[in-house]
Design an enzyme around this catalytic site. Sequence first.
Site, short mmCIF file in Angstrom:
data_model
loop_
_atom_site.label_atom_id
_atom_site.label_comp_id
_atom_site.label_asym_id
_atom_site.label_seq_id
_atom_site.Cartn_x
_atom_site.Cartn_y
_atom_site.Cartn_z
N LYS A 72 0.80 -1.23 0.00
CA LYS A 72 0.00 0.00 0.00
C LYS A 72 0.83 1.28 0.00
O LYS A 72 0.38 2.31 -0.50
CB LYS A 72 -0.98 -0.01 1.17
CG LYS A 72 -2.09 -1.04 0.96
CD LYS A 72 -3.34 -0.67 1.72
CE LYS A 72 -4.53 -1.44 1.21
NZ LYS A 72 -4.46 -2.89 1.53
N GLU A 123 -9.62 7.43 3.12
CA GLU A 123 -10.51 6.49 3.79
C GLU A 123 -9.69 5.27 4.17
O GLU A 123 -8.64 5.02 3.59
CB GLU A 123 -11.63 6.07 2.85
CG GLU A 123 -11.31 4.85 1.96
CD GLU A 123 -10.24 5.09 0.89
OE1 GLU A 123 -9.90 6.27 0.63
OE2 GLU A 123 -9.74 4.09 0.32
N SER A 136 1.50 -9.76 -1.09
CA SER A 136 1.11 -8.35 -0.97
C SER A 136 1.42 -7.75 0.40
O SER A 136 1.64 -6.56 0.52
CB SER A 136 -0.37 -8.18 -1.29
OG SER A 136 -1.16 -9.02 -0.47
C1 LIG Z 1 -5.33 -3.90 1.26
C2 LIG Z 1 -4.62 -5.15 0.99
C3 LIG Z 1 -4.97 -5.97 -0.09
C4 LIG Z 1 -6.15 -5.69 -0.98
O1 LIG Z 1 -6.08 -4.51 -1.69
P1 LIG Z 1 -5.84 -4.50 -3.27
O2 LIG Z 1 -6.14 -3.11 -3.66
O3 LIG Z 1 -6.78 -5.50 -3.85
O4 LIG Z 1 -4.43 -4.87 -3.50
C5 LIG Z 1 -4.22 -7.10 -0.34
N1 LIG Z 1 -3.18 -7.44 0.45
C6 LIG Z 1 -2.82 -6.69 1.50
C7 LIG Z 1 -1.66 -7.11 2.33
C8 LIG Z 1 -3.52 -5.51 1.81
O5 LIG Z 1 -3.15 -4.77 2.87
#
Ligand SMILES: *Cc1c(COP(=O)(O)O)cnc(C)c1O
Length: 415
Positions: A88, A110, A382
């Site tokens: 993020k 948000e 992610s």
């Molecule tokens: C917020 C988040 C997501 C989902 O958000 P996307 O916009 O779909 O990438 C996925 N993995 C993690 C670790 C997150 O914090």
Amino acid sequence: MSDAPSKFGEYGGQYVPEALMPAIEELDDAYQRYVVENEDGFVDEFRERLRDFGGRPTPLQRADRLSERYGTDVLLKREDLLHGGAHKLNNALGQVLLAKYMGKERIVAETGAGQHGTATAMAAAHLDMPCEIYMGERDINRQRPNVFRMRLNGAEVNPVSTGRGTLKEAISETMRDWATTVETTHYVIGSVVGPHPFPTMVREFQSVISEEARRQFDEQVGGLPDSVVACAGGGSNTMGAFAEFVSDDSVDLYAVEAGGSSLGVDEETGVAPNSASLSTGTEGVLHGARTKLLQDRDGQIVESHSVSSGLDYAGVGPELAYLVDEGRVTPVTVDDDAALEGFHRLSQTEGIIPALETAHAVAWLEDATPEQLGDSVVVCVSGRGDKDLESVVEETENREVPNAPDMDVFSGGMR
Ligand SMILES: *Cc1c(COP(=O)(O)O)cnc(C)c1O
């Protein structure tokens, strides 16, 4: 960086109240100048800060046990090692820096689970900008540690009590703030959603993931991977992991959605016990864009569900919806139980505790056929799972997770 069409087929667009149009147009113009054309060296400064503050590049790491298990080279793109513990920050840093170049003096954002709010608060502190985060009351109570993290970074956290008090209402409330403060304020949206130019801009900021992965794969393995797998909530890590591979037809792209407890919408309760908008959604407009949505027969947006709060959203990015319709991206689902198994598998076999969102991508490797994965697969990790430890202990105790360790020893100390 690339130019910005305002629509992806039928999807995208700018479905916003008249009051927001000046802000959207100003942002579109700034995106074009600073991000696409690198005016005043914006892109250079962004990359420098991603390196020095964010810790990029993140590694592309071979997962030995998973490679053995699936009979293919499994490579992990380690966004969990980015500052803040998730992808993020790529977007938050890009947008706060852009706000600075635009001469804005204040940031609003948000947040649902608090991950995007935390990334934005960190970026705002780093770039010395005042920051206010809108967060549903219910989410504030569920995500205390992230509320503290935002406050520690100097951000104000404004509780939103309308509706269910979750992400959807928080987005609406932030848009309301922005409509009346646009002269001084930039709204940092948290995924590849919202009106144009947000979906394109957020994808550009996140595409550093696939830009690095493409280069790293070529250096470490040679050529291109056969497939790329990423989880999809709004779809920002997804688009980031896919972007630089979209025009390589030999690379298969899989977006893993939250299957929750079951697929479909329960018309009686008006609840979808999942967040699978790409796989099961229908066309509609939410938060300024036409996209695939979880809605009932009357077009009312329904409540979504996932064991992972970061995937719990009834919409999805318009570009991802378009790529699915075009057949370029294959949407698949993983349910709550399987995601928990994936969480424990990566933790035990590779020594990496993933976010519950990420665990969906990892878990799908179990379902994939050898043909789908090919000889090499890049999985976007992610984020890291530290934020989820409490809910994992709870959820693992509440259901049968065959590969989980005995959680009794933890529960006393963790609650
Ligand atoms: C917020 C988040 C997501 C989902 O958000 P996307 O916009 O779909 O990438 C996925 N993995 C993690 C670790 C997150 O914090």
